[in-house]
Enzyme design. Structure first.
Site, PDB file in Angstrom:
ATOM      1  N   TYR A   1      12.215  22.820  69.524  1.00 21.23           N
ATOM      2  CA  TYR A   1      12.827  22.539  70.965  1.00 21.23           C
ATOM      3  C   TYR A   1      13.582  23.288  71.315  1.00 21.23           C
ATOM      4  O   TYR A   1      14.295  23.140  72.596  1.00 21.23           O
ATOM      5  CB  TYR A   1      12.761  20.869  71.280  1.00 21.23           C
ATOM      6  CG  TYR A   1      11.706  20.195  70.818  1.00 21.23           C
ATOM      7  CD1 TYR A   1      10.459  20.274  71.350  1.00 21.23           C
ATOM      8  CD2 TYR A   1      11.793  19.359  69.807  1.00 21.23           C
ATOM      9  CE1 TYR A   1       9.308  19.690  71.189  1.00 21.23           C
ATOM     10  CE2 TYR A   1      10.627  18.436  69.353  1.00 21.23           C
ATOM     11  CZ  TYR A   1       9.450  18.751  70.065  1.00 21.23           C
ATOM     12  OH  TYR A   1       8.401  18.048  69.873  1.00 21.23           O
TER      13      TYR A   1
ATOM     14  N   ASN B   1       5.613  15.844  80.979  1.00 24.51           N
ATOM     15  CA  ASN B   1       5.459  16.100  79.557  1.00 24.51           C
ATOM     16  C   ASN B   1       5.692  14.764  78.955  1.00 24.51           C
ATOM     17  O   ASN B   1       6.665  14.094  79.031  1.00 24.51           O
ATOM     18  CB  ASN B   1       6.824  16.967  78.947  1.00 24.51           C
ATOM     19  CG  ASN B   1       6.974  17.123  77.654  1.00 24.51           C
ATOM     20  OD1 ASN B   1       6.003  16.667  76.995  1.00 24.51           O
ATOM     21  ND2 ASN B   1       7.762  18.152  77.180  1.00 24.51           N
TER      22      ASN B   1
ATOM     23  N   HIS C   1      -0.937  12.334  73.344  1.00 19.76           N
ATOM     24  CA  HIS C   1      -2.031  12.499  72.361  1.00 19.76           C
ATOM     25  C   HIS C   1      -2.613  11.168  72.216  1.00 19.76           C
ATOM     26  O   HIS C   1      -3.954  11.074  71.457  1.00 19.76           O
ATOM     27  CB  HIS C   1      -1.510  12.754  71.118  1.00 19.76           C
ATOM     28  CG  HIS C   1      -0.390  14.169  71.267  1.00 19.76           C
ATOM     29  ND1 HIS C   1      -1.088  15.231  71.574  1.00 19.76           N
ATOM     30  CD2 HIS C   1       0.880  14.109  70.950  1.00 19.76           C
ATOM     31  CE1 HIS C   1       0.054  15.992  71.485  1.00 19.76           C
ATOM     32  NE2 HIS C   1       1.239  15.412  71.397  1.00 19.76           N
TER      33      HIS C   1
ATOM     34  N   ASP D   1      -4.882   6.600  82.342  1.00 24.38           N
ATOM     35  CA  ASP D   1      -5.421   6.017  83.688  1.00 24.38           C
ATOM     36  C   ASP D   1      -4.611   5.778  84.902  1.00 24.38           C
ATOM     37  O   ASP D   1      -4.907   6.068  85.935  1.00 24.38           O
ATOM     38  CB  ASP D   1      -5.963   4.632  82.921  1.00 24.38           C
ATOM     39  CG  ASP D   1      -7.265   4.739  82.150  1.00 24.38           C
ATOM     40  OD1 ASP D   1      -7.627   5.876  82.008  1.00 24.38           O
ATOM     41  OD2 ASP D   1      -7.453   3.905  81.616  1.00 24.38           O
TER      42      ASP D   1
ATOM     43  N   HIS E   1       4.462  21.124  78.020  1.00 20.91           N
ATOM     44  CA  HIS E   1       5.084  20.993  76.772  1.00 20.91           C
ATOM     45  C   HIS E   1       6.128  22.121  76.299  1.00 20.91           C
ATOM     46  O   HIS E   1       5.694  23.445  76.513  1.00 20.91           O
ATOM     47  CB  HIS E   1       3.900  20.739  75.536  1.00 20.91           C
ATOM     48  CG  HIS E   1       3.232  19.783  75.966  1.00 20.91           C
ATOM     49  ND1 HIS E   1       3.636  18.511  75.719  1.00 20.91           N
ATOM     50  CD2 HIS E   1       1.844  19.751  76.407  1.00 20.91           C
ATOM     51  CE1 HIS E   1       2.488  17.789  76.027  1.00 20.91           C
ATOM     52  NE2 HIS E   1       1.534  18.457  76.630  1.00 20.91           N
ATOM     53  N   MET E   2       7.290  21.932  75.710  1.00 21.92           N
ATOM     54  CA  MET E   2       8.162  22.703  75.243  1.00 21.92           C
ATOM     55  C   MET E   2       7.731  23.620  74.030  1.00 21.92           C
ATOM     56  O   MET E   2       7.804  24.887  74.348  1.00 21.92           O
ATOM     57  CB  MET E   2       9.434  22.154  74.921  1.00 21.92           C
ATOM     58  CG  MET E   2      10.370  21.450  75.894  1.00 21.92           C
ATOM     59  SD  MET E   2      11.329  22.627  76.919  1.00 21.92           S
ATOM     60  CE  MET E   2      12.727  22.648  75.423  1.00 21.92           C
ATOM     61  N   SER E   3       6.995  22.972  73.221  1.00 19.58           N
ATOM     62  CA  SER E   3       6.431  23.607  72.087  1.00 19.58           C
ATOM     63  C   SER E   3       5.113  23.997  72.171  1.00 19.58           C
ATOM     64  O   SER E   3       4.637  23.278  72.972  1.00 19.58           O
ATOM     65  CB  SER E   3       6.769  22.877  70.780  1.00 19.58           C
ATOM     66  OG  SER E   3       5.947  21.495  70.922  1.00 19.58           O
TER      67      SER E   3
ATOM     68  N   ARG F   1      -1.548  16.797  67.205  1.00 20.38           N
ATOM     69  CA  ARG F   1      -0.901  17.205  68.507  1.00 20.38           C
ATOM     70  C   ARG F   1      -1.836  18.006  69.374  1.00 20.38           C
ATOM     71  O   ARG F   1      -1.616  18.301  70.443  1.00 20.38           O
ATOM     72  CB  ARG F   1       0.596  17.734  68.294  1.00 20.38           C
ATOM     73  CG  ARG F   1       1.509  16.929  67.765  1.00 20.38           C
ATOM     74  CD  ARG F   1       2.615  17.611  67.763  1.00 20.38           C
ATOM     75  NE  ARG F   1       3.936  17.077  66.869  1.00 20.38           N
ATOM     76  CZ  ARG F   1       4.599  16.057  67.126  1.00 20.38           C
ATOM     77  NH1 ARG F   1       4.453  15.682  68.427  1.00 20.38           N
ATOM     78  NH2 ARG F   1       5.345  15.277  66.404  1.00 20.38           N
TER      79      ARG F   1
END
Length: 148
Positions: free
Chosen positions: A22, A74, A80, A87, A100-102, A111
């Protein structure tokens, strides 16, 4: 235009947590960059972070009532497996962009799957803070295209 930026579980620890994945940027620094880009694009960005799944769902419900124009999310690890957050997001009628950062697809197998992906307009992952900035640009473009 109102855009809601949602940050999920553990993201308040950016800058301290796993710098290999990150980097060292903090959540406050990410929010500042997103806010600055929002100003440039002529949109207001509201930022919300929580480590409580129910609080995130309640904020999403409020976004529906407030008729926000777009949502960036995020969800962290909730991405996951949280069908509750999925919902809640499905209630929204505005564009949803998952960020997502990564690169979640280059990490642990668990993931690789996002329960949010099928209701999001798209997913941007692996570019650090630029994932957020690209996500905001995309959300704004989606809203403007819908309005045209």
């Amino acid at each position: 235009m109102n855009v809601l930026m949602l940050h999920g579980i553990n993201l308040n620890m950016f800058g301290k947590r796993d710098p290999k994945q990150y980097g060292t940027i903090t959540l406050d620094q990410i929010n500042a960059q997103v806010d600055a880009l929002g100003k440039e694009l002529g949109v207001e960005v509201q930022n919300f972070q929580t480590n409580f799944e129910g609080a995130l769902c309640e904020r999403i419900h409020q976004a529906y009532l407030d008729k926000v124009d777009a949502v960036l999310i995020n969800a962290g690890a909730w991405t996951h497996y949280s069908y509750g957050i999925r919902d809640a997001l499905a209630i929204l009628t505005c564009p949803i962009v998952e960020v997502h950062m990564s690169n979640i697809h280059a990490r642990e197998a668990f993931r690789h799957h996002s329960v949010l992906a099928e209701i999001a307009q798209g997913q941007i992952a692996g570019f650090g803070v630029d994932s957020y900035l690209l996500g905001l640009r995309t959300a704004v473009n989606l809203v403007r295209a819908k309005q045209a």
